[in-house]
Design a protein around this motif. Structure first.
Motif, PDB file in Angstrom:
ATOM      1  N   GLY A  52     -56.081 -21.486  12.544  1.00 22.56           N
ATOM      2  CA  GLY A  52     -56.418 -21.550  11.135  1.00 22.56           C
ATOM      3  C   GLY A  52     -55.671 -22.594  10.339  1.00 22.56           C
ATOM      4  N   ALA A  53     -54.751 -23.313  10.961  1.00 27.35           N
ATOM      5  CA  ALA A  53     -53.991 -24.361  10.269  1.00 27.35           C
ATOM      6  C   ALA A  53     -54.427 -25.734  10.765  1.00 27.35           C
ATOM      7  N   SER A  54     -54.260 -26.727   9.909  1.00 25.11           N
ATOM      8  CA  SER A  54     -54.609 -28.108  10.253  1.00 25.11           C
ATOM      9  C   SER A  54     -53.336 -28.921  10.426  1.00 25.11           C
ATOM     10  N   TYR A  55     -53.344 -29.822  11.411  1.00 23.06           N
ATOM     11  CA  TYR A  55     -52.196 -30.679  11.683  1.00 23.06           C
ATOM     12  C   TYR A  55     -52.669 -32.117  11.880  1.00 23.06           C
ATOM     13  N   ALA A  56     -51.887 -33.051  11.348  1.00 20.42           N
ATOM     14  CA  ALA A  56     -52.155 -34.464  11.560  1.00 20.42           C
ATOM     15  C   ALA A  56     -50.822 -35.165  11.833  1.00 20.42           C
ATOM     16  N   ASP A  57     -50.766 -35.914  12.915  1.00 21.09           N
ATOM     17  CA  ASP A  57     -49.584 -36.710  13.243  1.00 21.09           C
ATOM     18  C   ASP A  57     -49.876 -38.167  12.909  1.00 21.09           C
ATOM     19  N   VAL A  58     -48.959 -38.772  12.132  1.00 27.12           N
ATOM     20  CA  VAL A  58     -49.194 -40.147  11.680  1.00 27.12           C
ATOM     21  C   VAL A  58     -47.916 -40.961  11.859  1.00 27.12           C
ATOM     22  N   ARG A  59     -48.076 -42.288  11.885  1.00 20.84           N
ATOM     23  CA  ARG A  59     -46.950 -43.206  11.971  1.00 20.84           C
ATOM     24  C   ARG A  59     -46.793 -43.893  10.619  1.00 20.84           C
ATOM     25  N   THR A  60     -45.565 -43.849  10.061  1.00 21.17           N
ATOM     26  CA  THR A  60     -45.351 -44.355   8.710  1.00 21.17           C
ATOM     27  C   THR A  60     -45.377 -45.882   8.663  1.00 21.17           C
ATOM     28  N   PRO A  61     -45.841 -46.430   7.546  1.00 27.27           N
ATOM     29  CA  PRO A  61     -45.737 -47.874   7.324  1.00 27.27           C
ATOM     30  C   PRO A  61     -44.355 -48.222   6.765  1.00 27.27           C
ATOM     31  N   ALA A  62     -44.008 -49.489   6.784  1.00 27.33           N
ATOM     32  CA  ALA A  62     -42.759 -49.930   6.151  1.00 27.33           C
ATOM     33  C   ALA A  62     -42.882 -49.796   4.639  1.00 27.33           C
ATOM     34  N   HIS A  63     -41.768 -49.472   3.987  1.00 27.22           N
ATOM     35  CA  HIS A  63     -41.789 -49.243   2.538  1.00 27.22           C
ATOM     36  C   HIS A  63     -40.362 -49.377   2.020  1.00 27.22           C
ATOM     37  N   GLU A  64     -40.202 -49.717   0.767  1.00 28.75           N
ATOM     38  CA  GLU A  64     -38.871 -49.796   0.182  1.00 28.75           C
ATOM     39  C   GLU A  64     -38.281 -48.399   0.038  1.00 28.75           C
ATOM     40  N   ALA A  65     -36.960 -48.322  -0.100  1.00 26.12           N
ATOM     41  CA  ALA A  65     -36.270 -47.042  -0.169  1.00 26.12           C
ATOM     42  C   ALA A  65     -36.700 -46.246  -1.399  1.00 26.12           C
TER      43      ALA A  65
END
Length: 300
Positions: A52-65
């Motif tokens: 009943g739960a949804s999951y998504a695995d993603v890879r983060t982009p570069a970003h400033e702090a």
């Protein structure tokens, strides 16, 4: 498809360079989704439904702090956003500027000890990786002249076997692996005692005796050396080590440089040089069942 919602993002922080793997948890995810972290498109690796739960695995982009929002959009079969099917979790992820190098716990321990000596004994405290006196002179110590007196020099540490805190018992944990419960065994940490030497110098005998009393008070008052477990995460609490005087005081009230001095040892007990290493991974934990039919006198 129902309107999606996001309940958590794990982990909650990562490097500004990107490449961190995030797990988004919620409900109502479509089979195909788009994810933005801080307004920038993240690479979607997997999307699935479980219990009943949804999951998504993603890879983060570069970003400033800084803190950023995490946004999930349901996509149609043609990879176009479905109107109205958007979920946003505000300030759910923090980009952190990576440190060039993590400060070693031993370095932090020595710095903590120096800070407390400076605060409780005398302001002129320094550290040395070499011995700051020459004991080859007849009659005892010949203290090398300090830049400013009175002074305290902390030398060491020398590593000693810890008989009080070390252990040879293997540490075992049961964890959930791909094929069920698995037994993970770890080699015990290498635990030592850290032996330091305090060299205290002054040009006046009375002042030296006062400093001796101050060091004695310091050692009696501070039976534990306390330090933050993580210098950048106060929520992880503190860690402490037993601290005690080590050996007898050695004094030198006369020298060719007219400098009075004494040395006194202190020991910090139970410091882990490492945290242990995995010995084996992947051994399934089997539940033994005894078949009484195979035993003499067994009944069916």
């Amino acid at each position: 498809m129902a309107v999606p919602s996001l309940t958590s993002v794990t982990p909650s922080s990562g490097p500004t360079s990107g490449g961190d793997i995030l797990r988004l948890t919620g409900v109502g995810f479509a089979a195909r989704v788009a994810v933005r972290v801080g307004g920038l498109r993240a690479e979607v690796l997997t999307v699935r439904q479980e219990s009943g739960a949804s999951y998504a695995d993603v890879r983060t982009p570069a970003h400033e702090a800084g803190l950023v929002n995490v946004e999930l959009l349901n996509l149609s079969a043609e990879d176009s956003p479905v109107p109205g099917e958007v979920a946003v979790l505000p300030t759910a992820y923090r980009y952190l500027r990576p440190r060039v190098a993590a400060e070693a716990n031993l370095t932090r321990l020595v710095r903590t000890l120096l800070r407390e000596l400076k605060r409780q004994v005398v302001a002129n405290v320094s550290a040395s990786v070499s011995v700051d006196y020459d004991d080859t002179v007849e009659g005892g110590l010949n203290v090398i002249a300090m830049a400013s007196l009175p002074s305290v020099v902390l030398s060491g540490p020398a590593l000693r076997e810890s008989r009080r805190y070390s252990t040879n018992v293997l540490h075992e944990d049961v964890v959930q692996g791909p094929s069920g419960a698995e037994l993970v065994r770890r080699r015990p940490a290498y635990t030592v005692d850290l032996a330091f030497t305090l060299t205290v110098a002054s040009e006046r005998t009375a002042e030296l005796f006062n400093l001796m009393a101050a060091v004695a008070t310091f050692l009696n008052r501070n039976r534990w050396l306390v330090m933050a477990r993580d210098a950048e995460d106060a929520s992880r609490g503190t860690v402490r080590w037993e601290m005690d005087a080590d050996g007898e005081v050695r004094t030198q009230l006369g020298s060719r440089d007219d400098v009075r001095a004494f040395t006194w040892g202190l020991v910090v007990r139970g410091f882990d040089v490492d945290e242990g290493l995995p010995l084996d991974i992947g051994k399934a934990v089997a539940q033994a069942h005894l078949d009484t039919d195979s035993l003499p006198g067994g009944t069916s």
